[in-house]
Design a protein around this motif. Sequence first.
Motif, PDB file in Angstrom:
ATOM      1  N   PHE A 167       0.815  -1.207   0.000  1.00  0.00           N
ATOM      2  CA  PHE A 167       0.000   0.000   0.000  1.00  0.00           C
ATOM      3  C   PHE A 167       0.852   1.263   0.000  1.00  0.00           C
ATOM      4  O   PHE A 167       1.815   1.384   0.754  1.00  0.00           O
ATOM      5  CB  PHE A 167      -0.926   0.002   1.217  1.00  0.00           C
ATOM      6  CG  PHE A 167      -1.723  -1.273   1.335  1.00  0.00           C
ATOM      7  CD1 PHE A 167      -2.314  -1.838   0.228  1.00  0.00           C
ATOM      8  CD2 PHE A 167      -1.852  -1.919   2.560  1.00  0.00           C
ATOM      9  CE1 PHE A 167      -3.040  -3.016   0.317  1.00  0.00           C
ATOM     10  CE2 PHE A 167      -2.573  -3.090   2.674  1.00  0.00           C
ATOM     11  CZ  PHE A 167      -3.172  -3.650   1.549  1.00  0.00           C
ATOM     12  N   ALA A 176      -5.823  -1.816  -2.488  1.00  0.00           N
ATOM     13  CA  ALA A 176      -6.649  -1.001  -1.597  1.00  0.00           C
ATOM     14  C   ALA A 176      -7.365   0.087  -2.389  1.00  0.00           C
ATOM     15  O   ALA A 176      -8.553   0.366  -2.154  1.00  0.00           O
ATOM     16  CB  ALA A 176      -5.793  -0.390  -0.488  1.00  0.00           C
ATOM     17  N   ASP A 181     -11.461   0.201  -2.872  1.00  0.00           N
ATOM     18  CA  ASP A 181     -12.208   1.398  -2.492  1.00  0.00           C
ATOM     19  C   ASP A 181     -13.034   1.903  -3.669  1.00  0.00           C
ATOM     20  O   ASP A 181     -14.152   2.403  -3.493  1.00  0.00           O
ATOM     21  CB  ASP A 181     -11.248   2.476  -2.001  1.00  0.00           C
ATOM     22  CG  ASP A 181     -11.899   3.445  -1.022  1.00  0.00           C
ATOM     23  OD1 ASP A 181     -12.949   3.105  -0.439  1.00  0.00           O
ATOM     24  OD2 ASP A 181     -11.352   4.546  -0.845  1.00  0.00           O
ATOM     25  N   LEU A 240      -6.050  -7.779   1.757  1.00  0.00           N
ATOM     26  CA  LEU A 240      -6.190  -6.550   2.536  1.00  0.00           C
ATOM     27  C   LEU A 240      -6.323  -6.880   4.018  1.00  0.00           C
ATOM     28  O   LEU A 240      -5.679  -6.262   4.871  1.00  0.00           O
ATOM     29  CB  LEU A 240      -7.413  -5.772   2.060  1.00  0.00           C
ATOM     30  CG  LEU A 240      -7.724  -4.467   2.769  1.00  0.00           C
ATOM     31  CD1 LEU A 240      -6.676  -3.409   2.444  1.00  0.00           C
ATOM     32  CD2 LEU A 240      -9.117  -3.956   2.391  1.00  0.00           C
ATOM     33  N   TRP A 253      -3.294  -0.171   9.522  1.00  0.00           N
ATOM     34  CA  TRP A 253      -2.627  -0.661   8.301  1.00  0.00           C
ATOM     35  C   TRP A 253      -1.401   0.200   8.032  1.00  0.00           C
ATOM     36  O   TRP A 253      -1.418   1.418   8.262  1.00  0.00           O
ATOM     37  CB  TRP A 253      -3.567  -0.596   7.099  1.00  0.00           C
ATOM     38  CG  TRP A 253      -4.451  -1.794   6.941  1.00  0.00           C
ATOM     39  CD1 TRP A 253      -4.251  -2.860   6.104  1.00  0.00           C
ATOM     40  CD2 TRP A 253      -5.689  -2.062   7.613  1.00  0.00           C
ATOM     41  NE1 TRP A 253      -5.286  -3.760   6.221  1.00  0.00           N
ATOM     42  CE2 TRP A 253      -6.190  -3.297   7.134  1.00  0.00           C
ATOM     43  CE3 TRP A 253      -6.435  -1.362   8.581  1.00  0.00           C
ATOM     44  CZ2 TRP A 253      -7.380  -3.851   7.585  1.00  0.00           C
ATOM     45  CZ3 TRP A 253      -7.619  -1.904   9.032  1.00  0.00           C
ATOM     46  CH2 TRP A 253      -8.081  -3.137   8.535  1.00  0.00           C
ATOM     47  N   ALA A 259      -9.037   0.986   4.182  1.00  0.00           N
ATOM     48  CA  ALA A 259      -9.211  -0.442   4.444  1.00  0.00           C
ATOM     49  C   ALA A 259     -10.442  -0.704   5.317  1.00  0.00           C
ATOM     50  O   ALA A 259     -11.211  -1.638   5.062  1.00  0.00           O
ATOM     51  CB  ALA A 259      -7.956  -0.999   5.120  1.00  0.00           C
TER      52      ALA A 259
END
Length: 327
Positions: free
Chosen positions: A234, A245, A249, A273, A283, A312
């Motif tokens: 990420f 991620a 989203d 994730l 995260w 997340a």
Amino acid sequence: MTQSDPVIEWLLDSDPSIRWQVMRDLLDAPQREWMAERAKVETKGWGARLLACQDEDGQWAGGAFLPAGFDPCEWREYGQPWTATTFSLSQLREFGLDPTCERVRRTVELIGANAYWEEGGQSYWNGEVEECINGRTVADGAYFGVDISSIVERLTGERLEDGGWNCERCNGSIRSSFASTINVLEGLLEFERATGGTPQSREARRTGEEFLLKRNLFRRLGTGEPADERFLYFLHPNRWRYDIARALDYFRSSALLTGSTPDPRLGAAIDRLRCRRLQNGRWPLDWTLPGRVWFEIDEGEGQPSRWITLRAMRVLRWWDAYASVNA
């Protein structure tokens, strides 16, 4: 989730640009409350700080994609600079700057009058030449109330046969890329949210989503192996880069707009994730893009990231809510 959750408390102990999204997406706060918090983006914290960097002519750093007086040696030695107009606008959109405020209306007008793309010399709101850049321009323009239908029409005609997009199409590429596709999809989604979209834009969004879903958001179609290991780590801000991620989203936002249910093919990325969550419930920021910025908005590589944690947590909340109903 409740405000007494230590991770929620940590997220709320932050900038208005994060707090209002936590209130809306994780705490289900009444609209008047999160809208009041969102309004602070213009006058406090990172949003106000970025607005203070704006030039008198409406641009940032004197350029559309590159700062004025840019020396290519900088890109080679230190990385791509992220201070020019296009990246600043995208950052303000991520912060959630109120698109109806007077500052935004004035900015839109000034950019339309004064900003021209370095590649081709087109007026800013007419779009650049690359699909990645145009996808983000559509997202920013639609969010801030600009008519960018001509760019949308162009993008819908630039799809490749596999349903997605690739900025290297003009150089002969016939396969879509994950990064180009997510940039265009986010733009088309924002356009659809603002206008309802067109039959062509909605169909293009469908085929672009299918390109990613067939690959579980990160796999090679032929081997099933990760197309790029970095997709599983990420970063923030993403700029033009792709990771799961960001893609998850997007699919959450798409489903909320259209009322669709989560596609089961997202499951592998959801598992990836979920397993990256730290013991403290947060995260990490795995990596960042080098290059000039106005200021940092994360704690640094290897540290827990509020931005990635927010992303997340709202993805998993959406996914788990659907799973619990259908258990």
